[in-house]
Design a protein around this motif. Structure first.
Motif, PDB file in Angstrom:
ATOM      1  N   UNK A 308      20.879 -36.143 -25.102  1.00 27.72           N
ATOM      2  CA  UNK A 308      20.147 -35.018 -24.524  1.00 27.72           C
ATOM      3  C   UNK A 308      18.937 -34.699 -25.400  1.00 27.72           C
ATOM      4  N   UNK A 309      18.074 -33.794 -24.931  1.00 24.21           N
ATOM      5  CA  UNK A 309      16.856 -33.491 -25.684  1.00 24.21           C
ATOM      6  C   UNK A 309      17.205 -32.821 -27.017  1.00 24.21           C
ATOM      7  N   UNK A 310      17.968 -31.747 -26.965  1.00 20.59           N
ATOM      8  CA  UNK A 310      18.268 -31.025 -28.206  1.00 20.59           C
ATOM      9  C   UNK A 310      19.146 -31.856 -29.130  1.00 20.59           C
ATOM     10  N   UNK A 311      20.061 -32.613 -28.554  1.00 19.69           N
ATOM     11  CA  UNK A 311      20.914 -33.488 -29.369  1.00 19.69           C
ATOM     12  C   UNK A 311      20.064 -34.500 -30.123  1.00 19.69           C
ATOM     13  N   UNK A 312      19.062 -35.061 -29.442  1.00 19.94           N
ATOM     14  CA  UNK A 312      18.172 -36.041 -30.078  1.00 19.94           C
ATOM     15  C   UNK A 312      17.432 -35.406 -31.245  1.00 19.94           C
ATOM     16  N   UNK A 313      16.896 -34.229 -31.013  1.00 19.22           N
ATOM     17  CA  UNK A 313      16.138 -33.543 -32.064  1.00 19.22           C
ATOM     18  C   UNK A 313      17.013 -33.327 -33.286  1.00 19.22           C
ATOM     19  N   UNK A 314      18.262 -32.967 -33.054  1.00 19.09           N
ATOM     20  CA  UNK A 314      19.147 -32.673 -34.180  1.00 19.09           C
ATOM     21  C   UNK A 314      19.613 -33.949 -34.902  1.00 19.09           C
ATOM     22  N   UNK A 315      20.086 -34.938 -34.150  1.00 20.05           N
ATOM     23  CA  UNK A 315      20.640 -36.111 -34.840  1.00 20.05           C
ATOM     24  C   UNK A 315      19.578 -36.828 -35.662  1.00 20.05           C
ATOM     25  N   UNK A 426      25.890 -15.804 -32.596  1.00 19.91           N
ATOM     26  CA  UNK A 426      24.484 -15.440 -32.372  1.00 19.91           C
ATOM     27  C   UNK A 426      23.627 -15.828 -33.577  1.00 19.91           C
ATOM     28  N   UNK A 427      24.177 -15.637 -34.773  1.00 25.66           N
ATOM     29  CA  UNK A 427      23.457 -16.065 -35.988  1.00 25.66           C
ATOM     30  C   UNK A 427      23.205 -17.559 -35.970  1.00 25.66           C
ATOM     31  N   UNK A 428      24.252 -18.294 -35.631  1.00 24.08           N
ATOM     32  CA  UNK A 428      24.146 -19.760 -35.609  1.00 24.08           C
ATOM     33  C   UNK A 428      23.068 -20.184 -34.608  1.00 24.08           C
ATOM     34  N   UNK A 429      23.127 -19.612 -33.405  1.00 22.82           N
ATOM     35  CA  UNK A 429      22.165 -20.002 -32.363  1.00 22.82           C
ATOM     36  C   UNK A 429      20.740 -19.667 -32.800  1.00 22.82           C
ATOM     37  N   UNK A 430      20.563 -18.515 -33.423  1.00 19.11           N
ATOM     38  CA  UNK A 430      19.217 -18.120 -33.853  1.00 19.11           C
ATOM     39  C   UNK A 430      18.687 -19.089 -34.920  1.00 19.11           C
ATOM     40  N   UNK A 431      19.537 -19.437 -35.869  1.00 16.50           N
ATOM     41  CA  UNK A 431      19.110 -20.341 -36.940  1.00 16.50           C
ATOM     42  C   UNK A 431      18.863 -21.756 -36.441  1.00 16.50           C
ATOM     43  N   UNK A 432      19.553 -22.125 -35.358  1.00 24.15           N
ATOM     44  CA  UNK A 432      19.356 -23.473 -34.804  1.00 24.15           C
ATOM     45  C   UNK A 432      18.194 -23.548 -33.829  1.00 24.15           C
ATOM     46  N   UNK A 433      17.629 -22.398 -33.484  1.00 27.06           N
ATOM     47  CA  UNK A 433      16.629 -22.377 -32.417  1.00 27.06           C
ATOM     48  C   UNK A 433      15.412 -23.289 -32.649  1.00 27.06           C
ATOM     49  N   UNK A 438      16.299 -25.126 -26.373  1.00 32.25           N
ATOM     50  CA  UNK A 438      16.922 -24.796 -25.088  1.00 32.25           C
ATOM     51  C   UNK A 438      18.371 -24.392 -25.224  1.00 32.25           C
ATOM     52  N   UNK A 439      19.110 -25.161 -26.026  1.00 28.84           N
ATOM     53  CA  UNK A 439      20.534 -24.857 -26.178  1.00 28.84           C
ATOM     54  C   UNK A 439      20.723 -23.501 -26.841  1.00 28.84           C
ATOM     55  N   UNK A 440      19.902 -23.221 -27.838  1.00 23.65           N
ATOM     56  CA  UNK A 440      20.039 -21.933 -28.525  1.00 23.65           C
ATOM     57  C   UNK A 440      19.783 -20.784 -27.562  1.00 23.65           C
ATOM     58  N   UNK A 441      18.774 -20.962 -26.745  1.00 18.14           N
ATOM     59  CA  UNK A 441      18.445 -19.943 -25.750  1.00 18.14           C
ATOM     60  C   UNK A 441      19.644 -19.699 -24.817  1.00 18.14           C
TER      61      UNK A 441
END
Ligand code: MSP
Length: 465
Positions: A308-315, A426-433, A438-441
């Motif tokens: 996926x898009x966000x998965x690619x960015x992270x890996x 919520x902290x995790x999602x914000x820091x991962x944004x 998209x996933x964080x949102x």
């Protein structure tokens, strides 16, 4: 408050984008989004470098005019960056009208200021078209370009020269005193070491290459592609009032151009210098250099279809430290995806959402901040360490679910535990944004108001698939 990341270089259009280009661009986007989230007007510039012998040859091989060919490949780059959710302020092409004009004005200024010799010099040298640069005989590997393992071409022509040597002491001082911050530290030392050995004037024009920007003071010559391409940062930044650049984020192969040649060009026209230049390492695929001949070139779409898009960015950014060389393998990337995204974050959010949904939990409003450690690590381009830090918060949240066993609780006790867990998510999602916009949102929305379960964010991959 503005920040200008004229950072990620612009890419040669002799070939379509691959994972090497993706790596730099995603990193630059994470940095840009991080500063935006901190309230800055951060701008990211990327685009395509379209002149020079390399592109002219590629176009010829496809039986096309250079511009026609460049139009097609530039569109491929743009499509890839749009797919990957790259939040660029402008996609610049060196064939854009404003760039042609800015590059010519810049070159004229260099000439008027005496930084380019009044007359061309006869030059004989060994030129590698793939690098678009001259090599010294002693630096070749058995007569071949050490980067491309191809024989360089003997060039003998009249070239205009830029008096780079004149700036040696000034550049040495600027870099050693961090007025231009060059990183990582080992690369800074390499640059200083090279400067210590000496600095030669460089040829900045081609006499027999039509596919380039004509020198305004002698239109029989075209600008050497590198000189003109570097000016792209100025084409966008200067008229938009965001000069100088805060950061150039580049691969180690082009650090010399960005930390020495480019600042010298700016010194020569009395312009402000970039504040920082950071070089990332190079990577191989399963221990081998990535190349078309070996058939191991990985394209952005190959990664997106798996992670996926966000998965690619992270890996990509989690695989190894950003400033160092590293190796990619699908096994390694699958493992990062499965353990941290599918099993880690994906599981945690699914588990807690279910608990909230079952008890009709209403999440409280919350203002999120960057974790100081994540902030520090991103400021140092330590993407993989920042991610590791966030994965630890995910583990801690998982542990809290196990310790508190909310399925056994009710009333105010249940409310308190769910408050704590949702706040961690919520902290995790914000820091991962910045990494996963998209996933964080989605997570931030899911855990606001009345929390509902939703389909899995990261479907698990079968290893080796
Ligand atoms: N057009 C020039 C840059 C001009 S900037 C004024 C250029 N283009 S490039 O397409 O060859 O490379 C662009 C970027 O991709 C560079 O930063 C380079 O380091 C990066 N990578 C290309 N292959 C790579 C790997 N295998 N690994 C990591 N990054 C690599 O240079």
């Amino acid at each position: 408050m503005s920040k200008y990341f004229a950072t990620t270089p612009i890419y040669y259009v002799n070939d379509v984008p691959h994972i090497g280009h993706t790596y730099t661009t995603v990193a630059a986007d994470v940095i840009t989004r991080f500063w935006k989230q901190k309230g800055y007007d951060a701008r990211l510039l990327t685009g395509t470098d379209e002149h020079g012998a390399k592109i002219a040859e590629a176009a010829k091989a496809h039986d096309e005019e250079p511009k026609e060919y460049a139009d097609k490949i530039a569109a491929e780059y743009k499509k890839s960056w749009d797919l990957l959710n790259i939040d660029y302020a402008r996609f610049i092409r060196t064939t854009d009208e404003d760039h042609l004009k800015t590059a010519q004005d810049f070159l004229q200024k260099l000439y008027d200021n005496g930084a380019i010799d009044a007359k061309p010099r006869l030059y004989e040298g060994l030129y590698c078209v793939s690098c678009e640069k001259f090599w010294k005989e002693e630096d070749l590997k058995e007569g071949l370009c050490p980067d491309h393992l191809k024989p360089p071409i003997k060039h003998s022509e009249e070239n205009y020269y830029f008096n780079l040597s004149k700036y040696r002491d000034q550049l040495t001082e600027l870099i050693s005193e961090n007025k231009i911050k060059v990183g990582p530290h080992t690369r800074k030392n390499e640059i200083l070491g090279k400067l210590k050995q000496g600095l030669e004037d460089i040829s900045i024009s081609r006499a027999n290459l039509e596919w380039g920007i004509p020198l305004p003071f002698d239109p029989k010559h075209t600008s050497y592609v590198w000189i003109e391409a570097l000016i792209n940062y100025y084409t966008y930044g200067k008229p938009n009032g965001i000069w100088p650049a805060d950061l150039h984020l580049v691969g180690k192969d082009i650090l010399w151009f960005h930390s020495v040649i480019w600042p010298a060009m700016l010194l020569a026209i009395n312009e402000e210098l970039p504040k920082e230049v950071f070089a990332h390492g190079f990577f191989s695929i399963n221990g081998q250099k990535m190349s078309k001949t070996l058939g191991n070139v990985i394209k952005p779409a190959d990664l997106i279809s798996k992670y996926g898009v966000d998965g690619t960015r992270v890996v990509l950014l989690a695989a190894f430290p950003f400033g160092e060389d590293g190796d990619f393998s699908f096994e390694n990337l699958d493992q990062i995806y499965n353990s941290h995204l599918a099993n880690g974050l994906g599981n945690l959010t699914a588990r807690v959402a279910k608990l909230c949904e079952n008890s009709g939990f209403e999440a409280k409003e919350k203002v999120n901040h960057f974790d100081p450690e994540v902030e520090k690590l991103l400021g140092e381009f330590k993407f993989n360490e920042a991610l590791n830090w966030i994965w630890k918060i995910v583990q801690r949240a998982d542990q809290r679910v196990n310790e508190t066993a909310p399925w056994k609780l009710e009333g105010i006790e249940l409310q308190e535990v769910l408050d704590e867990l949702v706040s961690l998510i919520l902290d995790i999602a914000f820091n991962l944004q910045p990494f996963m916009p998209e996933t964080s949102e989605k997570i931030l929305k899911q855990f606001s108001g009345s929390v509902k379960s939703r389909p899995s964010l990261f479907p698990r991959l079968n290893s080796g698939s």
